[in-house]
Enzyme design. Sequence first.
Site, mmCIF file in Angstrom:
data_model
loop_
_atom_site.group_PDB
_atom_site.id
_atom_site.type_symbol
_atom_site.label_atom_id
_atom_site.label_comp_id
_atom_site.label_asym_id
_atom_site.label_seq_id
_atom_site.Cartn_x
_atom_site.Cartn_y
_atom_site.Cartn_z
ATOM 1 N N HIS A 261 0.849 -1.190 0.000
ATOM 2 C CA HIS A 261 0.000 0.000 0.000
ATOM 3 C C HIS A 261 0.880 1.232 0.000
ATOM 4 C CE1 HIS A 261 -3.121 2.870 1.265
ATOM 5 N NE2 HIS A 261 -3.958 1.997 0.755
ATOM 6 N N GLU A 316 -8.002 -4.980 -0.207
ATOM 7 C CA GLU A 316 -8.557 -5.689 -1.359
ATOM 8 C C GLU A 316 -8.464 -7.202 -1.207
ATOM 9 O OE1 GLU A 316 -10.124 -3.767 -2.871
ATOM 10 O OE2 GLU A 316 -9.110 -1.989 -3.636
HETATM 11 N N1 ACO Z 1 3.787 -7.685 -4.686
HETATM 12 C C1 ACO Z 1 5.113 -7.792 -4.925
HETATM 13 N N2 ACO Z 1 5.968 -6.773 -4.757
HETATM 14 C C2 ACO Z 1 5.459 -5.596 -4.356
HETATM 15 C C3 ACO Z 1 4.085 -5.422 -4.105
HETATM 16 C C4 ACO Z 1 3.246 -6.540 -4.278
HETATM 17 N N3 ACO Z 1 1.942 -6.451 -4.051
HETATM 18 N N4 ACO Z 1 3.861 -4.140 -3.733
HETATM 19 C C5 ACO Z 1 5.050 -3.523 -3.778
HETATM 20 N N5 ACO Z 1 6.011 -4.397 -4.144
HETATM 21 C C6 ACO Z 1 7.435 -4.134 -4.279
HETATM 22 C C7 ACO Z 1 7.719 -3.390 -5.580
HETATM 23 O O1 ACO Z 1 7.971 -4.281 -6.639
HETATM 24 C C8 ACO Z 1 8.926 -2.560 -5.212
HETATM 25 O O2 ACO Z 1 10.056 -3.388 -5.269
HETATM 26 P P1 ACO Z 1 11.478 -2.831 -5.797
HETATM 27 O O3 ACO Z 1 11.826 -1.730 -4.859
HETATM 28 O O4 ACO Z 1 12.357 -4.026 -5.727
HETATM 29 O O5 ACO Z 1 11.203 -2.336 -7.195
HETATM 30 C C9 ACO Z 1 8.673 -2.196 -3.746
HETATM 31 O O6 ACO Z 1 7.804 -3.210 -3.242
HETATM 32 C C10 ACO Z 1 8.006 -0.844 -3.585
HETATM 33 O O7 ACO Z 1 6.930 -0.736 -4.503
HETATM 34 P P2 ACO Z 1 6.185 0.635 -4.863
HETATM 35 O O8 ACO Z 1 5.489 0.498 -6.172
HETATM 36 O O9 ACO Z 1 7.107 1.798 -4.700
HETATM 37 O O10 ACO Z 1 5.153 0.709 -3.715
HETATM 38 P P3 ACO Z 1 3.930 1.673 -3.657
HETATM 39 O O11 ACO Z 1 3.759 1.954 -2.217
HETATM 40 O O12 ACO Z 1 3.998 2.824 -4.541
HETATM 41 O O13 ACO Z 1 2.766 0.741 -4.241
HETATM 42 C C11 ACO Z 1 0.770 -0.434 -4.525
HETATM 43 C C12 ACO Z 1 1.546 0.566 -3.651
HETATM 44 C C13 ACO Z 1 0.525 0.174 -5.916
HETATM 45 C C14 ACO Z 1 -0.579 -0.683 -3.858
HETATM 46 C C15 ACO Z 1 1.582 -1.753 -4.637
HETATM 47 O O14 ACO Z 1 1.869 -2.260 -3.371
HETATM 48 C C16 ACO Z 1 0.859 -2.799 -5.503
HETATM 49 O O15 ACO Z 1 0.977 -2.744 -6.728
HETATM 50 N N6 ACO Z 1 0.129 -3.749 -4.868
HETATM 51 C C17 ACO Z 1 -0.623 -4.735 -5.605
HETATM 52 C C18 ACO Z 1 -1.938 -4.150 -6.108
HETATM 53 C C19 ACO Z 1 -2.926 -3.934 -4.985
HETATM 54 O O16 ACO Z 1 -3.110 -4.753 -4.093
HETATM 55 N N7 ACO Z 1 -3.602 -2.751 -5.043
HETATM 56 C C20 ACO Z 1 -4.625 -2.369 -4.067
HETATM 57 C C21 ACO Z 1 -4.114 -1.319 -3.129
HETATM 58 S S1 ACO Z 1 -5.301 -0.895 -1.893
HETATM 59 C C22 ACO Z 1 -6.335 0.231 -2.621
HETATM 60 O O17 ACO Z 1 -6.025 0.848 -3.609
HETATM 61 C C23 ACO Z 1 -7.676 0.490 -2.023
#
Ligand code: ACO
Length: 375
Positions: A261, A316
Amino acid sequence: MTTSTSAASPSGADERPYSPGLEGVLAGETALSKVDGANGRLVYRGYRIGDLVERGTYAAVANLLWTGDWDPAARLATGPVPDVVLTTLRALPTTAKPMDALRTAVSAWGATQTLDWPPTAEQARALTAFSPSALAAFARIREGKDPIEPDPSLSLVEGFLYQLKGEKPDAATARALDAYFIVGAEHGFNASTFTARVITSTKSDIVSAVAGAIGTMKGPLHGGAPSEVVDQLAKMGTVEHAEEWLRGALDRGERLMGFGHRVYRAYDPRAAALRKVAEGMEHKPEWLELAIQVEDVALRLLAERHPDRPLKTNVEFYAAPVLMGVGLSPDLFPATFSLARDAGWTAHVLEQAASNRLIRPDVKYVGEEERDLPA
Ligand code: ACO
């Protein structure tokens, strides 16, 4: 208030701080909800989300957001869909995405309303009541069925399920969906809420604000995750295959849906509340057992891969089994999330209007310097 209209260095470059995605930027004030990402806490007007789910209803929560008053007896039923909106929905292709249909229905409904400035709690209530009826009507129309009239004796979520399926839901099913609506109602300055506030700041009307918010929520980075959780669970099939599948997905650089998140670094309190509700459901969704077991494996693997970045379960992940459990098809998940968020969006519209200032930030110019047109 500090305002800075220019901070050009001697070279002419704009030196003011800039944060892509406005991350970490304070862009307004709100008394509606506090999202404490570090500690995994969420309150609406000071009340803990877990307590609201346990002891409240969506009607009481919506009323709390709109008025600031806690009235556990507050009632909210689904509203009527004017003929012009039904005609509009019938004119859409049956393949239209439910989010497109909902956005269109809200917009068409707005054209039938007198929406004076400033927006009112009554306008918020009417729009929140109308939207589930419109989505249910579209879901039936695309299946060649007639829309069902609202039953004012039912709660909003009971009415939505009744108008969708033609049968009144049992109490446990209605309770589970009501809990989902409560946790989905409000969440600070997320992208769709910010959109609604920007639109309101121009003194446009509440319907335009919500139509814009729906368009923002349609994006897969915002409202699309629960159906993808279902897809991923379906691909794993059984818990025995979960670890192998999850490792493979991470090796391919894929994201595990329902984890991570932008704000929460701790377990999302909405996920905890929904898991509890799902576990209490009479007809436990078949996905739930799988989800609970997969969650443990996924959290372990994410901690292994990202030891410095806490990646926890988000709302989610448990929204998916709850929505499947109440019998919604996955393509309705994002639009159902929008129905729940109507309370928060419209509360932000009221809050923005109450101390309005046009939202109009500056942008850093990175283009060509002033120059002459070619001869
Ligand atoms: N699975 C695997 N790796 C992940 C995940 C995940 N769900 N989330 C983040 N990471 C990793 C990224 O690959 C990144 O790794 P790196 O540094 O090696 O490249 C690191 O964690 C940081 O990721 P960011 O994209 O900077 O994290 P951010 O906080 O911006 O992303 C997000 C948040 C978009 C929700 C992300 O965690 C994600 O894509 N999750 C999966 C989709 C999801 O569940 N969305 C619903 C969110 S809740 C809502 O919107 C109501």
